[in-house]
Design a protein around this motif. Structure first.
Motif, short mmCIF file in Angstrom:
data_model
loop_
_atom_site.label_atom_id
_atom_site.label_comp_id
_atom_site.label_asym_id
_atom_site.label_seq_id
_atom_site.Cartn_x
_atom_site.Cartn_y
_atom_site.Cartn_z
N ASP A 26 3.35 -3.70 1.13
CA ASP A 26 2.98 -2.37 0.66
C ASP A 26 3.76 -1.32 1.45
N LEU A 29 1.87 1.48 3.49
CA LEU A 29 1.26 1.21 4.79
C LEU A 29 2.03 1.83 5.94
N ARG A 88 -5.83 -2.19 4.69
CA ARG A 88 -4.74 -1.98 3.74
C ARG A 88 -3.71 -3.10 3.82
N ASN A 89 -3.49 -3.63 5.03
CA ASN A 89 -2.53 -4.72 5.20
C ASN A 89 -3.03 -6.02 4.59
N GLU A 377 -11.42 1.91 -2.12
CA GLU A 377 -10.39 0.93 -1.80
C GLU A 377 -9.22 0.98 -2.76
N PRO A 379 -5.89 2.15 -4.56
CA PRO A 379 -4.74 2.81 -3.93
C PRO A 379 -4.78 4.32 -3.99
N TYR A 382 -7.47 5.63 -1.47
CA TYR A 382 -7.46 5.05 -0.13
C TYR A 382 -7.54 6.11 0.97
N THR A 459 -9.47 -9.36 7.51
CA THR A 459 -8.53 -8.62 8.35
C THR A 459 -8.26 -9.39 9.63
#
Length: 575
Positions: A26, A29, A88-89, A377, A379, A382, A459
Motif C-alpha cells: 500500500d 502507508l 494499515r500494514n 477501516e 481506505p 482511514y 498485526t
C-alpha cells in the motif's frame, strides 16, 4: 523452527504466500506515516514553545535539552500512533511481512535509550548549567549518568537469566498421519481431534525482555496516575469554570491584595526557615538526620504547593480587577473541554469493563469502541479512524500527567509537583513531565492494543505483546490476569469518590469568604511551620524558578525556596 515461528508471529497470521506479495504494498502507508511523523514533530515543538519560560526561549538557551525534549515527545506520540499504521500494514492490502515488528522493536529501543540516558542526562545538565558552584559540569553529568547506567545494567544483567523464560500455551495433537487440506477428497478419513494443553518454552531475546521491563514500569505509572487522571482531568476543567475569575470592586480588590501580601510574607519567612534548617542538616549523618530530611522533603513539597496556589490566586485577582473577569469564551471552552473529557473517561471505563474485564468463556461482553474504529477501516475513511484512535490513546497520556500533578498536590511525601503553565514552566519541570510521558507511552501502546484487540487483529503488535511479552515467566502473571487493568479501574473509582467530596486542592483559594479563610490558613500555617520544620539538603535544584512575572508579593516568596545541596533532577531520580 516452530519455537522461533511462534515467538516471532501470531498463530493466526495471514498465509505466508499472501504476506509476501510485495507487488501489492500500500503506497498510502509510507505517505501517511511521514505525515504522522511531521505532525508529531510540529506538535512537540509547539508544546515546548507554549510552556517554556521567556528566558529559555532563545535558540542557544539549553538547545541540547530542547532537542531532547522535542525528540522524546515525538517518540512518545509515534509509539502510540504506530498501532493504526500496523493495522494499515496488515489489511486490506498486505504490507511487507515483519516490517512493523522491526519498527516496534526499534521504537521501544529508542524509548528505553531516551528514558534511561538522554532525558536524565539533560535533567542533570539543566540543573548545573547556571550553577557556579559546580565548575566541571560535564564531569558532574558523566558521573551521575555512570551511576545510573551501572544500576540499570546490573538490574537487567542479573534478572535476565532468571526471568526471561517464555512459555506459550498451545494445543498438542498426536496423530498417526497428517494430510494437507487440499488432499481431502470426501472419503471416509479418520480426523485427529484429540488434543492436550502444552507449552512451547524458549528464551526471550534481550530486546524483548527490555521492552517488557519498560512496559512494566510504564504500567505502574499508567495504572496509578492514569486512573487518577481519568477523574481529575475533566473535574479540574469543570472546577476551573465554576471558580472562574469574576469582576470585583476596588474595596474587595484591596482587601484581597492585602491578604495575598500577608500570605506571601509568611511564605517568605517559612522559606527562610526551611533554607536555614537545610543548611543545618547539610553535614549531619545518621538515621535521625535522614528522617528529618525526609520530613522536610514533605514540608518543602507543601511549600511548593502553597506557592503555586498563591500564584494562581494572584492571577485570578488580577483578571478579576483589570480584565473585569475571565473572558466568556475562555470559560465556556473550559466547560466544553471538561464535559468532553468526562465523556471520553466514561467511554474508557465502560469499554474496559465490557471488553477487557467482563469476558465469560474468553468472549468479551461487548466490542464497544472496537466497533467504532472498525467503521472507519475503509481506505477513504482511514484517517478518521486514526484521528479517533489518537484521541483515545493520547488522552491516556494526558491523564497520566494530570493524575501525577493531582497526586503531588494531595500527597507530598513522594515527589515534588511540576505543573505545566503557559510561558511559566522551567525546563526542569518540562523534562520531568517528558520522562513521565515517555515511560507511560510504552504501557499505553500495550494497553490500547489489548483494549482494541478486534481492531488491531493480525498485526505485528499483536504478535509482540500477546505471543511474547504476555507469556514471560516474571511479568506474564500481571498481564495474563489483567492486574494493572483492575488497578487502573480501581484507582479511578477511588479517585472519583475522593475528588467528588474534595474537588479543590487543599489550600486552594478564591474570591469568597470561605476561600479567604483558606488563604489566611496558608499564611498562619506557614508561620507555624517556619518555626518547627526540619531541614533538608535539597536534591533538586539550585535552579528553582517558580516565581511569576506578575505579583511582587508572590514573586518575593518564590525565590527564597531552599536552594542548597547536591542537585539531582526529578526525572533522573524517577528512572
Amino acid at each position: 523452527w516452530l519455537k522461533r515461528s511462534v515467538l516471532s508471529s501470531s498463530l493466526t497470521r495471514r498465509p505466508y504466500a499472501r504476506a509476501c506479495n510485495f507487488a501489492m504494498v500500500d503506497l498510502f502507508l509510507p505517505i501517511f506515516a511521514a505525515a504522522v511523523a511531521a505532525a508529531a514533530v510540529a506538535g512537540s515543538v509547539r508544546l515546548l514553545v507554549h510552556f517554556q519560560k521567556p528566558e529559555d526561549s532563545g535558540f542557544k538557551s539549553g538547545l541540547l535539552c530542547k532537542v531532547i525534549v522535542v525528540a522524546s515527545l515525538t517518540l512518545s506520540w509515534l509509539i502510540v500512533l504506530l498501532l493504526p499504521l500496523d493495522v494499515r500494514n496488515s489489511r486490506p492490502v498486505p504490507g511487507i511481512p515483519g516490517l512493523m515488528l522491526v519498527v516496534w522493536r526499534v521504537g521501544f529501543a529508542l524509548a528505553a535509550a531516551f528514558a534511561v540516558i538522554f532525558v536524565p542526562a539533560a535533567s542533570f545538565y539543566d540543573e548545573v548549567e547556571d550553577d557556579d558552584t559546580v565548575p566541571r559540569k560535564c564531569r558532574y553529568v558523566l558521573c551521575r549518568m555512570a551511576s545510573l547506567f551501572f544500576f540499570v545494567a546490573c538490574a537487567v544483567g542479573i534478572s535476565y537469566p532468571f526471568l526471561s523464560d517464555v512459555a506459550v500455551p498451545v494445543e498438542q495433537y498426536s496423530c498417526d498421519a497428517w494430510l494437507d487440506a487440499g488432499d481431502l477428497d470426501g472419503s471416509d478419513i479418520k480426523l485427529c481431534k484429540a488434543s492436550v494443553p502444552a507449552h512451547i518454552r524458549a528464551k526471550a531475546d534481550v530486546e524483548v525482555y527490555l521492552i517488557a521491563l519498560l512496559c512494566f514500569a510504564g504500567w505502574l505509572l499508567l495504572s496509578v496516575f492514569g486512573g487518577i487522571g481519568l477523574v481529575s482531568a475533566p473535574l479540574d476543567l469543570v472546577m476551573a469554570f465554576v471558580d472562574r475569575p469574576r469582576p470585583v470592586d476596588e474595596r474587595t480588590y484591596q482587601q484581597r491584595r492585602q491578604l495575598l501580601g500577608s500570605a506571601a510574607q509568611a511564605m517568605l519567612r517559612h522559606s527562610e526557615a526551611l533554607q536555614q534548617q537545610d543548611a543545618d542538616l547539610a553535614e549531619q549523618t545518621g538515621w535521625s538526620a535522614r528522617r528529618r530530611r525526609r520530613h522536610l522533603g514533605t514540608e518543602y513539597n507543601k511549600f511548593k504547593r502553597d506557592i503555586r496556589l498563591l500564584e494562581d490566586e494572584f492571577e485570578r485577582l488580577r483578571i478579576s480587577k483589570f480584565e473585569r473577569g475571565e473572558n466568556l469564551a475562555v470559560s465556556c471552552t473550559k466547560l466544553a473541554l471538561g464535559v468532553t473529557f468526562a465523556i471520553i473517561s466514561l467511554a474508557w471505563v465502560s469499554h474496559i469493563a465490557l471488553y477487557v474485564l467482563i469476558a465469560p468463556r474468553g468472549k468479551p461482553a461487548s466490542v464497544w469502541l472496537n466497533w467504532l474504529l472498525e467503521l472507519f477501516e475503509h481506505p477513504g475513511l482511514y484517517p478518521i479512524g486514526v484521528a479517533i484512535f489518537a484521541c483515545f490513546s493520547l488522552y491516556l497520556l494526558l491523564c497520566v500527567v494530570a493524575g501525577c500533578l493531582k497526586f503531588g498536590m494531595r500527597f507530598f511525601c513522594v515527589f515534588s509537583i511540576h505543573p505545566m503553565r503557559y510561558k511559566e514552566t522551567p525546563l526542569s519541570s518540562v523534562l520531568f513531565n517528558v520522562e513521565l510521558v515517555l515511560v507511560s507511552s510504552v504501557a499505553v501502546a500495550q494497553f490500547v492494543q489489548e483494549a482494541f484487540a478486534d481492531y488491531t487483529r493480525l498485526t505485528d503488535a499483536d504478535a509482540l505483546f500477546h505471543a511474547q511479552i504476555r507469556y514471560l515467566k516474571c511479568f506474564g502473571w500481571f498481564f495474563k490476569t489483567n492486574f494493572f487493568v483492575y488497578l487502573l479501574v480501581g484507582v479511578a473509582l477511588v479517585a472519583l469518590g475522593y475528588l467528588t467530596g474534595r474537588p479543590r486542592d487543599r489550600g486552594e483559594v478564591g474570591l469568597d469568604q470561605k476561600s479567604a479563610e483558606r488563604l489566611e490558613a496558608i499564611a498562619e500555617g506557614s508561620v507555624e511551620k517556619g518555626s518547627s520544620s526540619s531541614g533538608r539538603h535539597w536534591p533538586w535544584g539550585s535552579k528553582r524558578r517558580m516565581s511569576r512575572a506578575e505579583g511582587a508579593e508572590v514573586a518575593a516568596a518564590a525565590p527564597a525556596a531552599p536552594r542548597a545541596g547536591v542537585i539531582a533532577a526529578p526525572a533522573g531520580s524517577m528512572v
